[in-house]
Design a protein around this motif. Structure first.
Motif, PDB file in Angstrom:
ATOM      1  N   GLN A  37     -69.229  36.250 -16.559  1.00 50.92           N
ATOM      2  CA  GLN A  37     -68.849  36.889 -15.302  1.00 50.92           C
ATOM      3  C   GLN A  37     -68.289  38.287 -15.553  1.00 50.92           C
ATOM      4  O   GLN A  37     -68.602  39.237 -14.821  1.00 50.92           O
ATOM      5  CB  GLN A  37     -67.801  36.028 -14.598  1.00 50.92           C
ATOM      6  N   GLU A  49     -74.731  41.670  -7.172  1.00 53.87           N
ATOM      7  CA  GLU A  49     -75.498  40.537  -6.641  1.00 53.87           C
ATOM      8  C   GLU A  49     -75.896  40.783  -5.191  1.00 53.87           C
ATOM      9  O   GLU A  49     -77.020  40.448  -4.779  1.00 53.87           O
ATOM     10  CB  GLU A  49     -74.681  39.251  -6.764  1.00 53.87           C
ATOM     11  N   GLU A  50     -75.023  41.376  -4.398  1.00 52.98           N
ATOM     12  CA  GLU A  50     -75.352  41.676  -3.008  1.00 52.98           C
ATOM     13  C   GLU A  50     -76.512  42.666  -2.904  1.00 52.98           C
ATOM     14  O   GLU A  50     -77.305  42.613  -1.968  1.00 52.98           O
ATOM     15  CB  GLU A  50     -74.121  42.248  -2.291  1.00 52.98           C
ATOM     16  N   LEU A  54     -79.174  41.377  -9.538  1.00 54.97           N
ATOM     17  CA  LEU A  54     -78.946  40.257 -10.448  1.00 54.97           C
ATOM     18  C   LEU A  54     -79.943  39.151 -10.143  1.00 54.97           C
ATOM     19  O   LEU A  54     -80.021  38.670  -9.007  1.00 54.97           O
ATOM     20  CB  LEU A  54     -77.525  39.727 -10.286  1.00 54.97           C
ATOM     21  N   SER A  55     -80.694  38.746 -11.154  1.00 48.83           N
ATOM     22  CA  SER A  55     -81.639  37.631 -11.019  1.00 48.83           C
ATOM     23  C   SER A  55     -81.105  36.451 -11.822  1.00 48.83           C
ATOM     24  O   SER A  55     -80.867  36.572 -13.027  1.00 48.83           O
ATOM     25  CB  SER A  55     -83.025  38.026 -11.545  1.00 48.83           C
ATOM     26  N   ARG A  56     -80.907  35.309 -11.163  1.00 49.77           N
ATOM     27  CA  ARG A  56     -80.414  34.102 -11.826  1.00 49.77           C
ATOM     28  C   ARG A  56     -81.569  33.156 -12.111  1.00 49.77           C
ATOM     29  O   ARG A  56     -82.348  32.836 -11.200  1.00 49.77           O
ATOM     30  CB  ARG A  56     -79.374  33.391 -10.960  1.00 49.77           C
ATOM     31  N   ARG A  83     -79.748  46.647 -13.783  1.00 50.09           N
ATOM     32  CA  ARG A  83     -80.113  45.305 -13.331  1.00 50.09           C
ATOM     33  C   ARG A  83     -79.899  44.315 -14.476  1.00 50.09           C
ATOM     34  O   ARG A  83     -79.915  44.691 -15.641  1.00 50.09           O
ATOM     35  CB  ARG A  83     -81.571  45.272 -12.861  1.00 50.09           C
TER      36      ARG A  83
END
Length: 341
Positions: A37, A49-50, A54-56, A83
Motif C-alpha cells: 500500500q 486508483e480513482e 492501478l490495475s489489480r 501506472r
C-alpha cells in the motif's frame, strides 16, 4: 536486484517510477499489505486508483489467463501519470506470465508490483526479480520497525514533534504489537495530538496504546502495591461485576509481585531490573513499577509472595468452603497493610 534493510525501507517511501517492477514477499500477509500500500501510493499518489492508473490482478486469474499482466502493462489510462499493474497472492505458477511481461516491458509502461507469501530461495519468482537488472525483490521478515521507519510513519501522519522517551516507548511497543495494530496506534497518536503544538510524550503513547487483557486489573494491583487499602473494596466490587474471578485476580497479583521482586532483587537496582523485563515495560507504568519495587524492597516482597502462594493454595483446595472473593479481598488488604509498614 535484491533490496534489504534500510535500502528497502527508503525505496518503499520513495520508489523509482523508471523501474520495471517490484516483488514483495513474506509469511506475514499484513506486513506485505502495508508495504504494498505504501509503495503504490508513493508511485501513484492518493488518487491513482480513482484515475484508473492501478490495475489489480489476482494471482489465480493470471494463472488462467497469462496475457492479463502484459495487457495491463501496455494499457493507456485516460489520466496522465505513472501506472501500476499489481498482482496479489502470487505463486511460482505465474512465473511464465511474469517472465513474458518483464521481457516486453519498455519505458513508459506500467510498473509491475507483485506480492506473495513466503518464497524459498529457489523460487522462480524470486530468482526472476533478484536477477533482473531493473527490478527489485524485497523479503519482509518478522523484525520490528526501526526508529527511522517509526519517525517516517509519524511524519506522514503529520506528527513531527515527539519526546525522546516517547519515541523509546514506541520502539518498545513496536516489538509487542502486530504491524497492523502498531500502525493503527501511530495513526491514533497522530489524531490524539492534532492541533496540539506540544511534543508527544510517554503519557500520550500510553493513552493511545491498545489495552491488554491485564489492563482491567492494573488499578487494583497498583492500589495494593501503593498501600491504599481503603480503595480496595470499591474497585474489587467493580471487578466482580465485570466477571473477574478470584483465581484470575490471585494469579495476576502473583505475577505483579514477582515482577516487583525481580526488579527489587536486581544487583543493579530496581530501574535496571525493570529495564531487563520481557516483555518490556514502558511509559509511566515503568516509572510506577520502579517506585513500587524500591518502596517494597526484596524482604517484604518475599513475605508478599508467601501470602499470595498460601491464598492460591487455599483457593484450589478441595476442602475450601469460604467465599473465594472474600479470601482474595482479605489477602489484598493484608498486602496493602504490609506495604504501609
Amino acid at each position: 536486484m535484491k533490496l534489504t534493510g534500510r535500502d528497502a525501507n527508503r525505496y518503499f517511501t520513495k520508489p523509482d517510477p523508471a523501474r520495471t517492477g517490484l516483488l514483495i514477499y513474506s509469511a506475514d500477509a499484513m506486513r506485505v499489505a502495508l508495504k504494498r500500500q505504501e509503495v503504490i501510493e508513493a508511485l501513484l499518489g492518493p488518487n491513482g486508483e480513482e484515475e484508473m492508473r492501478l490495475s489489480r490482478i489476482p494471482g489465480a486469474e493470471l494463472r488462467k489467463d497469462p496475457a492479463m499482466l502484459l495487457d495491463a502493462i501496455k494499457a493507456i489510462s485516460f489520466f496522465p501519470g505513472p501506472r501500476v499493474a499489481f498482482v496479489e497472492d502470487a505463486t511460482d505458477a505465474i512465473a511464465p506470465a511474469v517472465v513474458n511481461a518483464l521481457q516486453d516491458w519498455t519505458a513508459g509502461d506500467a510498473q509491475v508490483i507483485i506480492t506473495a507469501g513466503q518464497l524459498k530461495a529457489t523460487s522462480k519468482l524470486r530468482k526472476l526479480f533478484e536477477n533482473h537488472s531493473n527490478a527489485y525483490a524485497v523479503g519482509l521478515y518478522d523484525d520490528p520497525p526501526s526508529r527511522e521507519e517509526i519517525e517516517a510513519e509519524l511524519a506522514r501522519s503529520g506528527l513531527t514533534q515527539i519526546d525522546p522517551q516517547a519515541m523509546t516507548d514506541l520502539t518498545t511497543l513496536s516489538r509487542e504489537l502486530s504491524p497492523g495494530d502498531f500502525r493503527q496506534t501511530l495513526e491514533k497518536l497522530s489524531l490524539y495530538k492534532l492541533n496540539d503544538p506540544s511534543p508527544a510524550n510517554s503519557e500520550d503513547v500510553t493513552a493511545c496504546a491498545p489495552a491488554t487483557t491485564d489492563a482491567a486489573l492494573d488499578d487494583i494491583l497498583n492500589i495494593v502495591a501503593e498501600a491504599r487499602s481503603g480503595e480496595i473494596g470499591p474497585i474489587l466490587n467493580k471487578l466482580k461485576a465485570q466477571g473477574i474471578n478470584a483465581v484470575s485476580l490471585c494469579i495476576s497479583a502473583t505475577r505483579h509481585f514477582r515482577t516487583l521482586y525481580a526488579a527489587a532483587a536486581d544487583p543493579g537496582g530496581a530501574a535496571q531490573g525493570v529495564a531487563r523485563m520481557r516483555p518490556p515495560i514502558y511509559g509511566p507504568r515503568r516509572d510506577r513499577m520502579i517506585r513500587q519495587a524500591q518502596g517494597w524492597g526484596p524482604a517484604k516482597l518475599e513475605t508478599a509472595l508467601t501470602i499470595l502462594t498460601d491464598t492460591d493454595l487455599k483457593l484450589r483446595s478441595a476442602g475450601q468452603r469460604a467465599p473465594a472473593m472474600a479470601l482474595v479481598e482479605r489477602m489484598l488488604i493484608r498486602l496493602a497493610m504490609l506495604a504501609g509498614r
